[in-house]
Design an enzyme around this catalytic site. Structure first.
Site, mmCIF file in Angstrom:
data_model
loop_
_atom_site.group_PDB
_atom_site.id
_atom_site.type_symbol
_atom_site.label_atom_id
_atom_site.label_comp_id
_atom_site.label_asym_id
_atom_site.label_seq_id
_atom_site.Cartn_x
_atom_site.Cartn_y
_atom_site.Cartn_z
ATOM 1 N N GLY A 243 0.809 -1.229 0.000
ATOM 2 C CA GLY A 243 0.000 0.000 0.000
ATOM 3 C C GLY A 243 0.834 1.268 0.000
ATOM 4 O O GLY A 243 2.072 1.254 0.064
ATOM 5 N N ASP A 244 0.074 2.355 -0.032
ATOM 6 C CA ASP A 244 0.637 3.685 -0.153
ATOM 7 C C ASP A 244 1.445 4.122 1.088
ATOM 8 O O ASP A 244 2.496 4.745 0.979
ATOM 9 C CB ASP A 244 -0.572 4.622 -0.323
ATOM 10 C CG ASP A 244 -0.174 5.899 -0.960
ATOM 11 O OD1 ASP A 244 0.688 5.851 -1.847
ATOM 12 O OD2 ASP A 244 -0.707 6.941 -0.542
ATOM 13 N N ARG B 150 4.943 2.754 1.198
ATOM 14 C CA ARG B 150 5.827 3.380 0.207
ATOM 15 C C ARG B 150 6.159 4.828 0.570
ATOM 16 O O ARG B 150 7.310 5.251 0.540
ATOM 17 C CB ARG B 150 5.152 3.331 -1.172
ATOM 18 C CG ARG B 150 6.055 3.698 -2.337
ATOM 19 C CD ARG B 150 5.320 3.602 -3.659
ATOM 20 N NE ARG B 150 4.036 4.290 -3.634
ATOM 21 C CZ ARG B 150 3.863 5.604 -3.706
ATOM 22 N NH1 ARG B 150 4.912 6.395 -3.800
ATOM 23 N NH2 ARG B 150 2.652 6.151 -3.667
ATOM 24 N N LYS C 132 -5.129 5.202 12.963
ATOM 25 C CA LYS C 132 -6.506 5.631 13.048
ATOM 26 C C LYS C 132 -7.218 5.396 11.710
ATOM 27 O O LYS C 132 -6.517 5.309 10.706
ATOM 28 C CB LYS C 132 -6.605 7.101 13.450
ATOM 29 C CG LYS C 132 -5.979 8.052 12.423
ATOM 30 C CD LYS C 132 -6.331 9.461 12.700
ATOM 31 C CE LYS C 132 -7.592 9.885 12.012
ATOM 32 N NZ LYS C 132 -7.457 10.256 10.621
ATOM 33 N N HIS D 236 -6.809 14.048 16.377
ATOM 34 C CA HIS D 236 -5.746 15.057 16.400
ATOM 35 C C HIS D 236 -6.116 16.299 17.235
ATOM 36 O O HIS D 236 -5.332 16.763 18.058
ATOM 37 C CB HIS D 236 -5.392 15.518 14.988
ATOM 38 C CG HIS D 236 -5.118 14.387 14.029
ATOM 39 N ND1 HIS D 236 -4.446 13.253 14.385
ATOM 40 C CD2 HIS D 236 -5.429 14.230 12.716
ATOM 41 C CE1 HIS D 236 -4.341 12.449 13.329
ATOM 42 N NE2 HIS D 236 -4.943 13.019 12.314
HETATM 43 C C1 BG6 Z 1 -5.019 12.381 8.734
HETATM 44 C C2 BG6 Z 1 -6.365 12.559 8.115
HETATM 45 O O1 BG6 Z 1 -5.129 11.765 9.986
HETATM 46 O O2 BG6 Z 1 -4.408 13.654 8.891
HETATM 47 C C3 BG6 Z 1 -6.253 13.274 6.795
HETATM 48 O O3 BG6 Z 1 -6.957 11.293 7.902
HETATM 49 C C4 BG6 Z 1 -5.514 14.582 6.941
HETATM 50 O O4 BG6 Z 1 -7.531 13.528 6.220
HETATM 51 C C5 BG6 Z 1 -4.192 14.340 7.673
HETATM 52 O O5 BG6 Z 1 -5.254 15.084 5.650
HETATM 53 C C6 BG6 Z 1 -3.522 15.641 7.988
HETATM 54 O O6 BG6 Z 1 -2.235 15.374 8.468
HETATM 55 P P1 BG6 Z 1 -1.073 16.435 8.336
HETATM 56 O O7 BG6 Z 1 0.061 15.826 9.058
HETATM 57 O O8 BG6 Z 1 -0.836 16.633 6.866
HETATM 58 O O9 BG6 Z 1 -1.604 17.679 8.960
#
Ligand code: BG6
Length: 449
Positions: free
Chosen positions: A24-25, A28, A132, A224
């Site tokens: 998966g992504d 990588r 998550k 977050h």
């Molecule tokens: C992820 C979300 O947890 O956090 C994404 O699923 C979001 O939708 C990403 O784009 C944002 O992370 P960062 O580190 O780019 O602020």
């Protein structure tokens, strides 16, 4: 312990790192590059192995060719098709005192994969890292935790929230608890409001299928934003033991009450790939919360997050109350002080002050004191996954989310997700706030640092 030391402490034991879903992504883009840096910096040993697992058929060489790695590290990469036989395969490569299994898989398969790992013979020697989302509401998160705990203890489970591994987020606790000047004012007597932004300029891009079932509240707020709020508002832990830090975060999660929610959706969202034509998913959420405890009663918390906005930026701001007597600039007084934690794209902490403009007359001006990572440190800021992988190997839970935290956070959001009107906004703009003119002008801080 993460909060005690500068730099990262190496894992000296021979380790096996298994990536489930390695074609998966995430593997990588993030995991293999992060492991390659850990190896380069000698933070994992040269006799450790990284085993990719997946349904596809690859030889070791074909698997290695998928990544731009070279030399010694390339030789540490292996591939095993499927989970059946994986334990024996690892044993055939030697004795490993540490094994981590990183589930880079669709969340729907977490429970069944964990059961299969157990049946394969992975026991106390393994730590399991899960990305998550952990469930999509309280009930599903609770059920997932229960099914995991049937096979593995909480000590072996590492639920990652990559925001916790961001340097500037880790610095919140240091800033608060290693310096004595802030603590006395860190409460509702002095702080008028707490405000958190997590803005993204990109839309859902290739992730419409996932995002449309989640929305901004589930995708960003449940994890977050609430985690950042916990670190900003929790009481000092008695020690840096992960358990003590977790308990203080839990106290905040228990005390949170969501008062108001508004949702929005950017123009063109319904035309995005894999989005349902009758979707009711928000790409913007704004909330007002309160924290019902001794320290914070009376200080509102505002949070907002969204996609396809005018900029990418994550900031936490604390606005102080105005002076009670307007000695300068009567009758309205001087502007309130603000402390801003700049999490990204540039890291720093800014304190907004009022000072005197040079000159004969008494003229006041707003000015900043800034601590910017780019000016203060020469070190490169490590990528979040380097830290998360290393800590999972070390068995350090500080930057991971416990079962209890994740369930509590969902509990607070129950009944809030997918509720209320969806206000449209133009791609590349920030929706007007339903709370009016309460927001710190975060744009003022964008170019500082
Ligand atoms: C992820 C979300 O947890 O956090 C994404 O699923 C979001 O939708 C990403 O784009 C944002 O992370 P960062 O580190 O780019 O602020």
């Amino acid at each position: 312990m993460i909060f005690k030391k500068a730099g990262m402490t190496a894992v000296e034991e021979k380790s096996a790192i298994i990536i489930l879903g390695a074609s998966g992504d995430l593997a990588r883009r993030k995991l293999i590059p992060a492991l390659s840096v850990l190896r380069e910096q000698n933070l994992i040993t040269p006799d450790s192995i990284i085993v990719g697992e997946g349904r596809s058929e690859f030889t070791d060489e074909e698997f290695r060719d998928r990544f731009s790695t070279c030399c010694e590290f390339r030789e540490q990469l292996f591939y095993h098709q499927g989970i059946d036989g994986l334990r024996d395969y690892i044993s055939s490569k030697g004795e490993f005192s540490k094994i981590i299994a990183f589930l880079s898989l669709p969340p729907a398969s977490y429970a069944s994969t964990i059961k299969r790992l157990y049946n394969e013979g992975f026991r106390d020697e393994v730590n399991i890292v899960i990305e998550k989302p952990f469930g999509r509401d309280y009930e599903s998160a609770h059920e997932l935790n229960e099914s995991i705990h049937r096979f593995y203890s909480e000590k072996q489970i590492f639920r990652s929230d990559h925001y916790l591994a961001k340097e500037a987020v880790q610095n919140i606790l240091i800033f608060r608890f290693a310096n004595s000047i802030f603590e006395a004012s860190w409460n509702s007597n002095y702080i008028e409001s707490i405000q958190i932004n997590a803005f993204e300029s990109i839309g859902v891009e290739e992730r419409g299928g996932y995002f449309d079932h989640a929305g901004s509240i589930r995708d960003m707020v449940q994890n977050h934003l609430l985690q950042m709020l916990c670190l900003t508002t929790m009481d000092p832990p008695v020690s840096l033991d992960p358990e003590d830090i977790k308990n203080q975060k839990i106290n905040i999660l228990k005390a949170i009450e969501i008062e108001e929610v508004s949702r929005g959706r950017y123009s063109g969202y319904l035309d995005e790939k894999d989005v349902a034509p009758d979707s009711d998913t928000e790409t913007w959420a704004e909330m007002k919360l309160k924290i019902n405890n001794h320290r914070w009663a009376g200080t509102p918390v505002y949070i907002r997050t969204g996609k396809a906005l005018d900029r990418k930026g994550t900031e936490i701001g604390l606005r102080f109350k105005k002076r009670p007597h307007a000695l300068y600039n009567p009758p309205e007084g001087t502007a309130p002080n603000e402390i801003i934690f700049k999490v990204q794209p540039s890291e720093g902490i800014v304190l907004q002050l009022t000072g005197k403009n040079p000159g004969m007359d008494l003229q006041l001006a707003r000015t900043d004191m800034a601590f910017c990572y780019s000016n203060s440190f020469n070190e490169d800021i490590p990528e979040a996954y380097q830290k998360l992988l290393l800590d999972a190997l070390r068995g350090d839970h500080t930057l991971f989310v416990s079962a209890e935290e994740t369930e509590l956070a969902w509990k607070k959001l129950n009944g809030i997700t997918n509720r209320g009107e969806l206000t449209p906004y133009e791609k590349g703009s920030v929706p007007e706030s339903v709370f009016g003119d309460i927001w710190i002008n975060f744009e003022n801080y964008v170019d500082i640092c």
